[in-house]
Design a protein around this motif. Sequence first.
Motif, PDB file in Angstrom:
ATOM      1  N   UNK A   1      17.128  93.496  41.168  1.00 57.19           N
ATOM      2  CA  UNK A   1      16.904  91.442  40.461  1.00 57.19           C
ATOM      3  C   UNK A   1      17.095  91.723  38.900  1.00 57.19           C
ATOM      4  N   UNK A   2      17.805  90.805  38.943  1.00 59.93           N
ATOM      5  CA  UNK A   2      18.192  90.535  36.846  1.00 59.93           C
ATOM      6  C   UNK A   2      17.525  89.206  36.468  1.00 59.93           C
ATOM      7  N   UNK A   3      16.527  88.847  35.791  1.00 63.24           N
ATOM      8  CA  UNK A   3      15.711  87.758  34.974  1.00 63.24           C
ATOM      9  C   UNK A   3      15.828  87.987  33.655  1.00 63.24           C
ATOM     10  N   UNK A   4      15.537  86.545  32.604  1.00 56.91           N
ATOM     11  CA  UNK A   4      15.913  86.392  31.691  1.00 56.91           C
ATOM     12  C   UNK A   4      14.645  85.196  31.293  1.00 56.91           C
ATOM     13  N   UNK A   5      14.487  85.746  30.470  1.00 58.28           N
ATOM     14  CA  UNK A   5      13.410  85.365  29.972  1.00 58.28           C
ATOM     15  C   UNK A   5      12.544  84.530  28.307  1.00 58.28           C
ATOM     16  N   UNK A   6      12.833  83.248  28.042  1.00 61.86           N
ATOM     17  CA  UNK A   6      13.365  83.357  26.706  1.00 61.86           C
ATOM     18  C   UNK A   6      10.870  82.696  25.534  1.00 61.86           C
TER      19      UNK A   6
ATOM     20  N   UNK B   1      18.949  79.022  22.506  1.00 64.89           N
ATOM     21  CA  UNK B   1      19.320  79.933  21.081  1.00 64.89           C
ATOM     22  C   UNK B   1      18.035  79.769  20.703  1.00 64.89           C
ATOM     23  N   UNK B   2      17.720  81.494  21.483  1.00 62.12           N
ATOM     24  CA  UNK B   2      16.152  81.561  20.356  1.00 62.12           C
ATOM     25  C   UNK B   2      16.435  83.404  21.559  1.00 62.12           C
ATOM     26  N   UNK B   3      15.559  83.932  20.949  1.00 67.53           N
ATOM     27  CA  UNK B   3      15.075  85.180  20.924  1.00 67.53           C
ATOM     28  C   UNK B   3      14.950  85.352  22.218  1.00 67.53           C
ATOM     29  N   UNK B   4      15.829  86.504  23.425  1.00 70.50           N
ATOM     30  CA  UNK B   4      15.656  86.598  24.093  1.00 70.50           C
ATOM     31  C   UNK B   4      15.646  87.674  25.141  1.00 70.50           C
ATOM     32  N   UNK B   5      14.841  87.823  26.208  1.00 70.49           N
ATOM     33  CA  UNK B   5      14.894  89.126  26.899  1.00 70.49           C
ATOM     34  C   UNK B   5      15.867  89.242  27.978  1.00 70.49           C
ATOM     35  N   UNK B   6      16.271  90.519  29.197  1.00 66.49           N
ATOM     36  CA  UNK B   6      17.010  90.690  29.925  1.00 66.49           C
ATOM     37  C   UNK B   6      16.347  91.889  30.564  1.00 66.49           C
ATOM     38  N   UNK B   7      15.714  91.703  31.952  1.00 68.07           N
ATOM     39  CA  UNK B   7      15.220  93.081  32.975  1.00 68.07           C
ATOM     40  C   UNK B   7      16.551  93.154  33.889  1.00 68.07           C
TER      41      UNK B   7
ATOM     42  N   UNK C   1      11.008  86.867  17.283  1.00 64.56           N
ATOM     43  CA  UNK C   1      11.946  88.606  18.111  1.00 64.56           C
ATOM     44  C   UNK C   1      10.207  89.037  18.902  1.00 64.56           C
ATOM     45  N   UNK C   2       9.199  89.222  17.882  1.00 64.26           N
ATOM     46  CA  UNK C   2       8.453  89.470  17.598  1.00 64.26           C
ATOM     47  C   UNK C   2       7.071  89.744  19.069  1.00 64.26           C
ATOM     48  N   UNK C   3       6.783  88.287  19.292  1.00 63.57           N
ATOM     49  CA  UNK C   3       6.791  88.150  21.001  1.00 63.57           C
ATOM     50  C   UNK C   3       7.559  89.208  21.233  1.00 63.57           C
ATOM     51  N   UNK C   4       8.801  88.562  21.649  1.00 61.18           N
ATOM     52  CA  UNK C   4      10.170  89.930  22.847  1.00 61.18           C
ATOM     53  C   UNK C   4       9.735  90.576  22.471  1.00 61.18           C
ATOM     54  N   UNK C   5       9.650  91.631  22.372  1.00 61.09           N
ATOM     55  CA  UNK C   5       9.980  92.654  21.285  1.00 61.09           C
ATOM     56  C   UNK C   5       7.771  93.507  22.433  1.00 61.09           C
ATOM     57  N   UNK C   6       7.222  92.134  21.635  1.00 56.98           N
ATOM     58  CA  UNK C   6       6.002  92.946  22.716  1.00 56.98           C
ATOM     59  C   UNK C   6       5.554  92.756  24.025  1.00 56.98           C
TER      60      UNK C   6
ATOM     61  N   UNK D   1       3.439  89.253  32.263  1.00 55.79           N
ATOM     62  CA  UNK D   1       3.563  89.844  31.527  1.00 55.79           C
ATOM     63  C   UNK D   1       4.076  88.478  30.422  1.00 55.79           C
ATOM     64  N   UNK D   2       5.290  87.964  30.866  1.00 57.84           N
ATOM     65  CA  UNK D   2       5.771  87.511  29.794  1.00 57.84           C
ATOM     66  C   UNK D   2       5.256  85.661  29.118  1.00 57.84           C
ATOM     67  N   UNK D   3       4.420  85.981  30.588  1.00 57.85           N
ATOM     68  CA  UNK D   3       3.831  84.262  30.313  1.00 57.85           C
ATOM     69  C   UNK D   3       2.411  84.479  29.309  1.00 57.85           C
ATOM     70  N   UNK D   4       1.780  85.597  29.314  1.00 64.55           N
ATOM     71  CA  UNK D   4       1.192  86.274  28.070  1.00 64.55           C
ATOM     72  C   UNK D   4       1.226  86.184  27.048  1.00 64.55           C
ATOM     73  N   UNK D   5       2.487  86.385  26.816  1.00 61.92           N
ATOM     74  CA  UNK D   5       3.402  86.866  25.481  1.00 61.92           C
ATOM     75  C   UNK D   5       4.500  85.374  24.919  1.00 61.92           C
ATOM     76  N   UNK D   6       3.344  84.225  25.403  1.00 61.90           N
ATOM     77  CA  UNK D   6       4.638  83.260  24.393  1.00 61.90           C
ATOM     78  C   UNK D   6       5.817  82.999  25.136  1.00 61.90           C
ATOM     79  N   UNK D   7       6.580  83.523  26.146  1.00 63.14           N
ATOM     80  CA  UNK D   7       7.789  83.814  27.185  1.00 63.14           C
ATOM     81  C   UNK D   7       8.098  82.507  27.736  1.00 63.14           C
ATOM     82  N   UNK D   8       9.043  81.874  27.742  1.00 66.23           N
ATOM     83  CA  UNK D   8       9.264  80.489  28.692  1.00 66.23           C
ATOM     84  C   UNK D   8      10.506  80.562  29.374  1.00 66.23           C
TER      85      UNK D   8
END
Length: 553
Positions: free
Chosen positions: A310-315, A360-366, A319-324, A385-392
């Motif tokens: 499974x490939x996932x993406x989250x905004x 155009x915001x910091x993005x994580x891919x899994x 950058x700190x939120x994404x790294x956290x 986990x992403x939702x707990x760190x302001x992910x959308x």
Amino acid sequence: MAASLFRLSRPRRVLLPLSALRLPFSTQPLPQPRDPSSPNSNRGLPAFLSFLAAAAAGGITGSVALCDAGPDHRVGGKDSTELLVRGERKRVPRQFIEELASFLGENLTVDYEERSFHGTPQNSFHKAVNVPDVVVFPKSQYEVRNIVMTCNKYKVPIVPYGGATSIEGHTLAPHGGVCIDMSSMKKIKSLHVEDMDVVVEPGVGWIELNEYLKPHGLFFPLDPGPGATIGGMCATRCSGSLAVRYGTMRDNVINLQAVLPDGDVVKTGSRARKSAAGYDLTRLIIGSEGTLGVITEVTLRLQKLPSHSVVAMCNFQTVKDAADVAIATMHSGIQVSRVELLDEVQIRAINMANGKSLPEVPTLMFEFIGTEAYALEQTLLVQKIAAEHHGSDFIFVEEPNAKEELWKIRKEALWAGFAMKPDHEAMITDVCVPLSRLAECISVSKQLLDASPLTCLVIAHAGDGNFHTIILFDPSQEEERREAERLNHFMVHTALSMEGTCTGEHGVGTGKMKYLEKELGMESLKTMKRIKAALDPNNIMNPGKLIPPHVCI
């Protein structure tokens, strides 16, 4: 990848016929670049051979100096800021070329364009004042051994050359000499499906290897840049996005064979998965960047192709939120195979280059692998986990074409960056810090990068604590080059202050030597130099790389 993104297109190979060695000699200078449309493709050869004849009587001398510091060795020394790599070029004698040709035949060239191509990095700002004097194309370990023995006899420098994808000046030839292009040694010698290992020659590309392995349900898990070859991947101790699950090159090589500077061929181990027999010579050669020998055979550990992924993406807003989130995911024990971070500038570049409209915001891919149920379970846990760190805007896909299209965003990130500024060059950092310091390191670095007038893009293998900044600068503008260097220095020293490293996967080459004393200490560097001097007393193996020139023993 668009062809227009390449800085230098590969010229055709012009080989040296044996008969050419019997041409008359004169006292003309070394041939310079000529019109590629010239009808006489070997016009420069007699001049080159006459240049060799003039130097034949003197020969070449040299050895590993106790200390190499001097006016011609400034690049890479402590606090060095010069980028053009200088070196003392010693002319090769005619007899040397004749000896090489006696067993290589036409697999040797002195064509200037070919030599210049091999001495100029394709996607890197590093440059040297000299290019190789000769480029050779061995087809076997036997030929490599004879080349190395001949070079050692005449004390001619050697630069091993793989896929030419390295970006820290590994393939520069500041002292001239012989470039050994390993592209003709690309056999897959044996595959052991039941043992899950494969024996290959160094010129095999990792992408081609995985195409070969796919029908057997196996794959080799390291994925650096396209075009990288197994030999070069060993030499630079590379990794890639899958290292968070499978480790780096040092973890995936069972044993290898290498030709040492005196011509001896060393095999570093058996095919057993583990061994306690003696010094770990495999890992001494891995990461040595061609300074200890030429790799001629590699036995690789393989993995089973996952049954499902499974490939996932989250905004994220920062950058700190994404790294956290990357850190929290690793702490949760979830077995992700990839965790990649792209900042808002990198996403903008992808939109511009590919006609996309991603936020155009910091993005994580899994990427999650395993059974269908397991991969989906892990995906939903990370979504929480992403939702707990302001992910959308958390999305995930399972259909093969959709996964390929989504992951293509990450794979083309570097080329998208170049497309933003087609006439610019890139200074690429490659720092790595302990995972707990990743968010802090990226945040501090981003403040400086965002304030700079240069275009800077951040990409991270966030699950490893490893991240890159692509700093685009106009090479014709000295102030831009200095600004890029300032940013690069800041990134490296920030990482070192956090007990990190100046390079997580790109290697040292010439570009990172100046940071090694601060990271490793002088005693470690002296130990490296003693090993180098013991194995390579004539200092022919990729001189001027890896070990800083100010290190004295």
